[in-house]
Design an enzyme around this catalytic site. Structure first.
Site, PDB file in Angstrom:
ATOM      1  N   SER A 117       0.769  -1.079  -0.026  1.00  0.00           N
ATOM      2  CA  SER A 117      -0.064   0.000   0.020  1.00  0.00           C
ATOM      3  C   SER A 117       0.878   1.342  -0.091  1.00  0.00           C
ATOM      4  O   SER A 117       0.409   2.491  -0.501  1.00  0.00           O
ATOM      5  CB  SER A 117      -0.884  -0.087   1.175  1.00  0.00           C
ATOM      6  OG  SER A 117      -1.590  -1.084   1.307  1.00  0.00           O
ATOM      7  N   HIS A 138      -1.760  -3.169  -6.710  1.00  0.00           N
ATOM      8  CA  HIS A 138      -2.306  -2.621  -5.667  1.00  0.00           C
ATOM      9  C   HIS A 138      -3.895  -3.076  -5.841  1.00  0.00           C
ATOM     10  O   HIS A 138      -4.536  -2.234  -6.153  1.00  0.00           O
ATOM     11  CB  HIS A 138      -2.125  -1.226  -5.285  1.00  0.00           C
ATOM     12  CG  HIS A 138      -2.659  -0.697  -4.239  1.00  0.00           C
ATOM     13  ND1 HIS A 138      -2.855   0.674  -3.807  1.00  0.00           N
ATOM     14  CD2 HIS A 138      -2.826  -1.679  -2.752  1.00  0.00           C
ATOM     15  CE1 HIS A 138      -3.260   0.789  -2.532  1.00  0.00           C
ATOM     16  NE2 HIS A 138      -3.038  -0.574  -2.051  1.00  0.00           N
ATOM     17  N   GLU A 150      -4.701  -0.710  -8.669  1.00  0.00           N
ATOM     18  CA  GLU A 150      -3.474   0.392  -9.192  1.00  0.00           C
ATOM     19  C   GLU A 150      -2.321  -0.446  -9.626  1.00  0.00           C
ATOM     20  O   GLU A 150      -1.904  -1.089  -8.835  1.00  0.00           O
ATOM     21  CB  GLU A 150      -3.386   1.265  -8.009  1.00  0.00           C
ATOM     22  CG  GLU A 150      -3.186   2.569  -8.078  1.00  0.00           C
ATOM     23  CD  GLU A 150      -2.847   3.482  -6.813  1.00  0.00           C
ATOM     24  OE1 GLU A 150      -2.776   2.555  -5.763  1.00  0.00           O
ATOM     25  OE2 GLU A 150      -2.655   4.520  -6.844  1.00  0.00           O
ATOM     26  N   ASN A 188      -3.778   6.267  -1.817  1.00  0.00           N
ATOM     27  CA  ASN A 188      -3.382   6.655  -0.436  1.00  0.00           C
ATOM     28  C   ASN A 188      -3.069   8.183  -0.525  1.00  0.00           C
ATOM     29  O   ASN A 188      -3.225   8.953   0.625  1.00  0.00           O
ATOM     30  CB  ASN A 188      -2.630   5.843   0.052  1.00  0.00           C
ATOM     31  CG  ASN A 188      -3.293   4.427   0.425  1.00  0.00           C
ATOM     32  OD1 ASN A 188      -4.301   4.365   0.911  1.00  0.00           O
ATOM     33  ND2 ASN A 188      -2.703   3.275   0.255  1.00  0.00           N
TER      34      ASN A 188
HETATM   35  P1  NAD Z   1      -2.250  -9.692   6.673  1.00  0.00           P
HETATM   36  O1  NAD Z   1      -1.561  -9.187   7.928  1.00  0.00           O
HETATM   37  O2  NAD Z   1      -3.790 -10.013   6.899  1.00  0.00           O
HETATM   38  O3  NAD Z   1      -1.706 -10.854   6.057  1.00  0.00           O
HETATM   39  C1  NAD Z   1      -0.264 -10.719   6.109  1.00  0.00           C
HETATM   40  C2  NAD Z   1       0.079 -12.305   5.851  1.00  0.00           C
HETATM   41  O4  NAD Z   1       1.480 -12.376   5.332  1.00  0.00           O
HETATM   42  C3  NAD Z   1       0.047 -12.834   7.187  1.00  0.00           C
HETATM   43  O5  NAD Z   1      -0.705 -14.279   7.094  1.00  0.00           O
HETATM   44  C4  NAD Z   1       1.512 -13.358   7.603  1.00  0.00           C
HETATM   45  O6  NAD Z   1       1.713 -14.637   8.109  1.00  0.00           O
HETATM   46  C5  NAD Z   1       2.049 -13.506   6.152  1.00  0.00           C
HETATM   47  N1  NAD Z   1       3.539 -13.200   5.964  1.00  0.00           N
HETATM   48  C6  NAD Z   1       4.222 -12.337   6.724  1.00  0.00           C
HETATM   49  N2  NAD Z   1       5.497 -12.351   6.387  1.00  0.00           N
HETATM   50  C7  NAD Z   1       5.763 -13.737   5.471  1.00  0.00           C
HETATM   51  C8  NAD Z   1       6.888 -14.048   4.848  1.00  0.00           C
HETATM   52  N3  NAD Z   1       8.148 -13.851   4.905  1.00  0.00           N
HETATM   53  N4  NAD Z   1       6.437 -15.082   4.030  1.00  0.00           N
HETATM   54  C9  NAD Z   1       4.904 -15.446   3.865  1.00  0.00           C
HETATM   55  N5  NAD Z   1       4.149 -14.995   4.249  1.00  0.00           N
HETATM   56  C10 NAD Z   1       4.467 -13.831   5.257  1.00  0.00           C
HETATM   57  O7  NAD Z   1      -2.228  -8.222   5.739  1.00  0.00           O
HETATM   58  P2  NAD Z   1      -2.984  -7.989   4.489  1.00  0.00           P
HETATM   59  O8  NAD Z   1      -3.905  -6.710   5.141  1.00  0.00           O
HETATM   60  O9  NAD Z   1      -3.728  -8.930   3.966  1.00  0.00           O
HETATM   61  O10 NAD Z   1      -1.926  -7.208   3.873  1.00  0.00           O
HETATM   62  C11 NAD Z   1      -1.022  -7.630   2.943  1.00  0.00           C
HETATM   63  C12 NAD Z   1      -0.545  -6.601   1.800  1.00  0.00           C
HETATM   64  O11 NAD Z   1      -1.389  -6.194   1.067  1.00  0.00           O
HETATM   65  C13 NAD Z   1       0.486  -5.649   2.626  1.00  0.00           C
HETATM   66  O12 NAD Z   1       1.269  -5.115   2.018  1.00  0.00           O
HETATM   67  C14 NAD Z   1      -0.697  -4.279   2.815  1.00  0.00           C
HETATM   68  O13 NAD Z   1      -0.200  -2.972   2.770  1.00  0.00           O
HETATM   69  C15 NAD Z   1      -1.620  -4.598   1.435  1.00  0.00           C
HETATM   70  N6  NAD Z   1      -2.989  -4.161   1.194  1.00  0.00           N
HETATM   71  C16 NAD Z   1      -3.757  -4.242   2.362  1.00  0.00           C
HETATM   72  C17 NAD Z   1      -4.990  -3.707   2.094  1.00  0.00           C
HETATM   73  C18 NAD Z   1      -6.078  -3.951   3.412  1.00  0.00           C
HETATM   74  O14 NAD Z   1      -7.156  -3.261   3.323  1.00  0.00           O
HETATM   75  N7  NAD Z   1      -5.776  -5.057   4.267  1.00  0.00           N
HETATM   76  C19 NAD Z   1      -5.419  -2.990   0.965  1.00  0.00           C
HETATM   77  C20 NAD Z   1      -4.556  -2.907   0.015  1.00  0.00           C
HETATM   78  C21 NAD Z   1      -3.282  -3.384   0.109  1.00  0.00           C
END
Ligand code: NAD
Length: 286
Positions: A117, A138, A150, A188
């Protein structure tokens, strides 16, 4: 391209894996936490069943879609991927290490995408020997519902990588929008200052959270008010992104509101902790 690897099976990763598998891709869904994989499979199954009930996919589709998703804890599963989408935790160190590893594991022709993000695509790409094949994809939350992806070009991302990813996004039934790699991208950069200003309005007593959200919903036709949206995103996430904008662009107009900082310090992070600008009881707004 037919093989995708999705790294990180959390909120975003399960939705991204679901989307690719539903469109016929073989998907390797990788997470370092085995519990996250079980939870992701359960979520994907539940979402597929809901799609069957709504009549948007045939009754035999869930089994076929799930059969295309192979879960595991080893990144080696990205060994035959045409496209890797990294959706692991929003932590620069985690992503830098993952891209160094993925660069060694994935085929030389593979595109490495990140769902970050706010972390610089250019910096992530610089950890690999193929920066021209690294790009931002994104996706928005919730992935099955939101139309936009995105597509963020890093400093070295090639035209070929960009057009291949734009085409893939369209084939997945989403709408890609190409943007360049500056802090916060477009989504963002525009959204967070609005949320921040809404929080300043609360802090200064301009109006209540309900009143501010109502102004933006009924007056500006936003489907959700900025404070309800901040609670949905997570106030800690909003603060982290504002700090990236402030640091990366060096302009005090991105200074996070002190009330936001205080609420995060108090662990009032929105829906996920049950308390933010609103109170939540088992996920429902009171
Ligand atoms: P989350 O915390 O729900 O999930 C992240 C997952 O990554 C976890 O299950 C964790 O165990 C895993 N993980 C961490 N380190 C790891 C590694 N080295 N190898 C494999 N797995 C690993 O997070 P999320 O909300 O799904 O966000 C994930 C990405 O998406 C982030 O970069 C976030 O900025 C982006 N994002 C999130 C949203 C949102 O609204 N949640 C929206 C757009 C983008």
């Amino acid at each position: 391209m037919t093989h995708a690897a999705v790294v990180g099976a959390g909120t975003m990763g399960n939705g991204i894996a679901h989307l690719f598998a539903q469109h016929g891709w073989e998907v390797a869904l990788v997470d370092s936490a085995p519990g996250a994989l079980d939870k992701a499979t359960t979520t994907i199954r539940g979402n597929l069943e809901r799609q069957v009930k709504k009549g948007s996919i045939p009754a035999d589709a869930p089994g076929q879609v799930l059969a295309r998703v192979k879960t595991g804890t080893s990144l080696d599963q990205a060994g035959d991927a045409d496209l890797v989408v990294e959706a692991a935790s929003e932590n620069p160190a985690v992503k830098f290490t993952l891209f160094e590893q993925l660069d060694r594991i994935a085929p030389a022709s593979a595109i490495l995408a990140t769902n970050t993000s706010s972390i610089s695509i250019t910096e992530i790409a610089a950890r690999t020997r193929r920066p021209e094949q690294v790009i931002g994809m994104h996706f928005m939350n919730p992935v099955p519902v939101m139309q936009l992806v995105e597509v963020i070009r890093g400093h070295a991302t090639s035209d070929a990588t960009t057009s291949s990813v734009m085409e893939t996004v369209r084939a997945l039934g989403k709408v890609p929008v190409e943007v360049h790699d500056y802090p916060g991208f477009v989504s963002n950069r525009v959204l967070m200052p609005m949320i921040n200003e809404a929080i300043f309005c609360v802090m200064e007593g301009v109006a209540t959270p309900e009143a501010i959200d109502t102004v933006m919903k009924l007056g500006m036709a936003h489907p959700m008010g900025p404070l309800a949206l901040a609670d949905f995103i997570g106030l800690d996430v909003c603060l982290a992104i504002l700090d990236v904008l402030h640091r990366g662009l060096g302009d005090d107009k991105y200074r996070a509101c002190p009330l936001l900082r205080r609420m995060v310090a108090a662990n009032q992070l929105g829906r996920k902790t049950g308390r933010g600008f609103y109170s939540y009881d088992s996920g429902k707004r009171e």
